[in-house]
Design a protein around this motif. Structure first.
Motif, PDB file in Angstrom:
ATOM      1  N   PRO A   1      14.817   9.415   2.595  1.00  9.34           N
ATOM      2  CA  PRO A   1      14.318   8.776   3.983  1.00  9.34           C
ATOM      3  C   PRO A   1      13.875   9.913   5.213  1.00  9.34           C
ATOM      4  N   HIS A   2      12.782   9.427   6.123  1.00  7.15           N
ATOM      5  CA  HIS A   2      12.547  10.572   7.055  1.00  7.15           C
ATOM      6  C   HIS A   2      13.671  10.943   7.981  1.00  7.15           C
ATOM      7  N   ASP A   3      14.255   9.832   8.332  1.00 12.24           N
ATOM      8  CA  ASP A   3      15.397  10.055   9.408  1.00 12.24           C
ATOM      9  C   ASP A   3      16.634  10.837   8.872  1.00 12.24           C
ATOM     10  N   THR A   4      16.695  11.147   7.584  1.00  8.17           N
ATOM     11  CA  THR A   4      17.761  11.978   7.002  1.00  8.17           C
ATOM     12  C   THR A   4      17.381  13.314   6.254  1.00  8.17           C
TER      13      THR A   4
ATOM     14  N   GLY B   1       4.687   0.960  11.434  1.00 13.84           N
ATOM     15  CA  GLY B   1       5.013   0.256  10.139  1.00 13.84           C
ATOM     16  C   GLY B   1       5.136   0.730   8.687  1.00 13.84           C
ATOM     17  N   GLU B   2       4.920   2.213   8.719  1.00 10.50           N
ATOM     18  CA  GLU B   2       5.209   2.752   7.396  1.00 10.50           C
ATOM     19  C   GLU B   2       6.423   3.335   7.069  1.00 10.50           C
ATOM     20  N   GLU B   3       6.995   3.322   5.975  1.00  7.24           N
ATOM     21  CA  GLU B   3       8.094   3.716   5.590  1.00  7.24           C
ATOM     22  C   GLU B   3       7.955   5.091   4.886  1.00  7.24           C
ATOM     23  N   VAL B   4       8.542   6.187   5.237  1.00  9.42           N
ATOM     24  CA  VAL B   4       8.203   7.507   4.759  1.00  9.42           C
ATOM     25  C   VAL B   4       9.415   8.118   4.235  1.00  9.42           C
ATOM     26  N   ARG B   5       9.204   8.733   2.856  1.00 11.50           N
ATOM     27  CA  ARG B   5      10.346   9.625   2.422  1.00 11.50           C
ATOM     28  C   ARG B   5       9.542  10.736   1.928  1.00 11.50           C
ATOM     29  N   TRP B   6      10.586  11.888   1.646  1.00 13.79           N
ATOM     30  CA  TRP B   6      10.420  13.246   1.255  1.00 13.79           C
ATOM     31  C   TRP B   6      10.994  13.483   0.067  1.00 13.79           C
TER      32      TRP B   6
ATOM     33  N   ALA C   1       0.860  -1.187  -0.093  1.00 16.22           N
ATOM     34  CA  ALA C   1      -0.143   0.172  -0.096  1.00 16.22           C
ATOM     35  C   ALA C   1       1.007   1.238  -0.113  1.00 16.22           C
ATOM     36  N   CYS C   2       0.710   1.893  -0.927  1.00 16.29           N
ATOM     37  CA  CYS C   2       1.593   3.189  -1.201  1.00 16.29           C
ATOM     38  C   CYS C   2       0.826   4.474  -1.342  1.00 16.29           C
TER      39      CYS C   2
ATOM     40  N   VAL D   1       2.317  -6.794   4.680  1.00 11.31           N
ATOM     41  CA  VAL D   1       1.958  -5.767   3.728  1.00 11.31           C
ATOM     42  C   VAL D   1       2.927  -4.588   3.946  1.00 11.31           C
ATOM     43  N   ARG D   2       3.670  -4.243   2.704  1.00 15.67           N
ATOM     44  CA  ARG D   2       4.743  -3.116   2.990  1.00 15.67           C
ATOM     45  C   ARG D   2       3.851  -1.903   2.685  1.00 15.67           C
ATOM     46  N   LEU D   3       3.907  -1.003   3.746  1.00 13.90           N
ATOM     47  CA  LEU D   3       3.447   0.426   3.803  1.00 13.90           C
ATOM     48  C   LEU D   3       4.580   1.466   3.249  1.00 13.90           C
ATOM     49  N   ARG D   4       4.363   2.432   2.409  1.00 12.63           N
ATOM     50  CA  ARG D   4       5.256   3.177   1.935  1.00 12.63           C
ATOM     51  C   ARG D   4       4.367   4.565   1.797  1.00 12.63           C
ATOM     52  N   ARG D   5       4.977   5.628   2.148  1.00 10.68           N
ATOM     53  CA  ARG D   5       4.364   6.984   1.800  1.00 10.68           C
ATOM     54  C   ARG D   5       5.580   7.798   1.429  1.00 10.68           C
ATOM     55  N   ALA D   6       4.950   8.538   0.426  1.00 10.76           N
ATOM     56  CA  ALA D   6       6.055   9.573  -0.337  1.00 10.76           C
ATOM     57  C   ALA D   6       5.617  10.884  -0.450  1.00 10.76           C
TER      58      ALA D   6
END
Length: 175
Positions: free
Chosen positions: A168-171, A100-105, A20-21, A70-75
């Motif tokens: 990535p959110h952390d950077t 559980g979400e992965e987040v990128r900006w 789910a993206c 399920v891989r959860l990604r948010r851009a």
């Protein structure tokens, strides 16, 4: 146009098997449910505990979906300098990641060469797209669901191009 309630969102995520993206492209959202939260944040009366409590239902849904594999990604595509709303959203992102979400900006200036859909959207298993419609000033209008294979492919490819360029959110450092 329809508007999904929490049960509708749960059905979409429950049916999802692989990914789910979420592609977000606005600098400001004026969603009624967040108005009080943003006011508390502005006043300095907001932190991780309040943020997690405010979106507890969503975070529970993300945890349950992630637990099924399920891989959860948010851009998020954002203008820089970022808006106040993006600062609020950025501050609350660790709760999404913990669920559980992965987040990128992606700074908007780096997105110029990308073909993007006209609206924010969720892409489920690369086959189903839920478009989120907003007014010009960020107010909520409704959802539009499609399983059109061409639209799903366009949105999935757009998401992947944003993800590839995203930070990535952390950077990611707000500017």
């Amino acid at each position: 146009m329809e508007s999904l309630d929490s049960a509708g969102w749960a059905r979409l995520f429950d049916a999802c098997r692989e990914s789910a993206c979420h592609l977000e492209m606005r600098d400001h959202y004026a969603v009624a449910e967040e108005a009080a939260d943003i006011e508390k944040w502005r006043a300095g009366d907001w932190g991780p505990e309040q943020d997690a409590a405010s979106k507890a239902g969503w975070l529970d849904l993300m945890r349950a979906t992630s637990a099924r594999g399920v891989r959860l990604r948010r851009a998020r595509i954002v203008s820089e300098p970022v808006t106040e709303y993006i600062r609020f959203e950025h501050e609350g992102t660790p709760q999404n990641i913990a669920a559980g979400e992965e987040v990128r900006w992606l700074p908007r200036s780096r997105a110029s060469g990308l073909a993007l859909p006209g609206n924010d959207c969720w892409i489920f298993d690369r086959t189903t797209v839920l478009f989120n419609h907003f007014t010009g000033d960020g107010g909520w209008v409704g959802n539009e669901l499609t399983t059109d294979a061409r639209v799903a492919l366009l949105c999935a490819e757009a998401f992947e191009s944003v993800w590839e360029l995203g930070i990535p959110h952390d950077t990611y450092v707000l500017r």
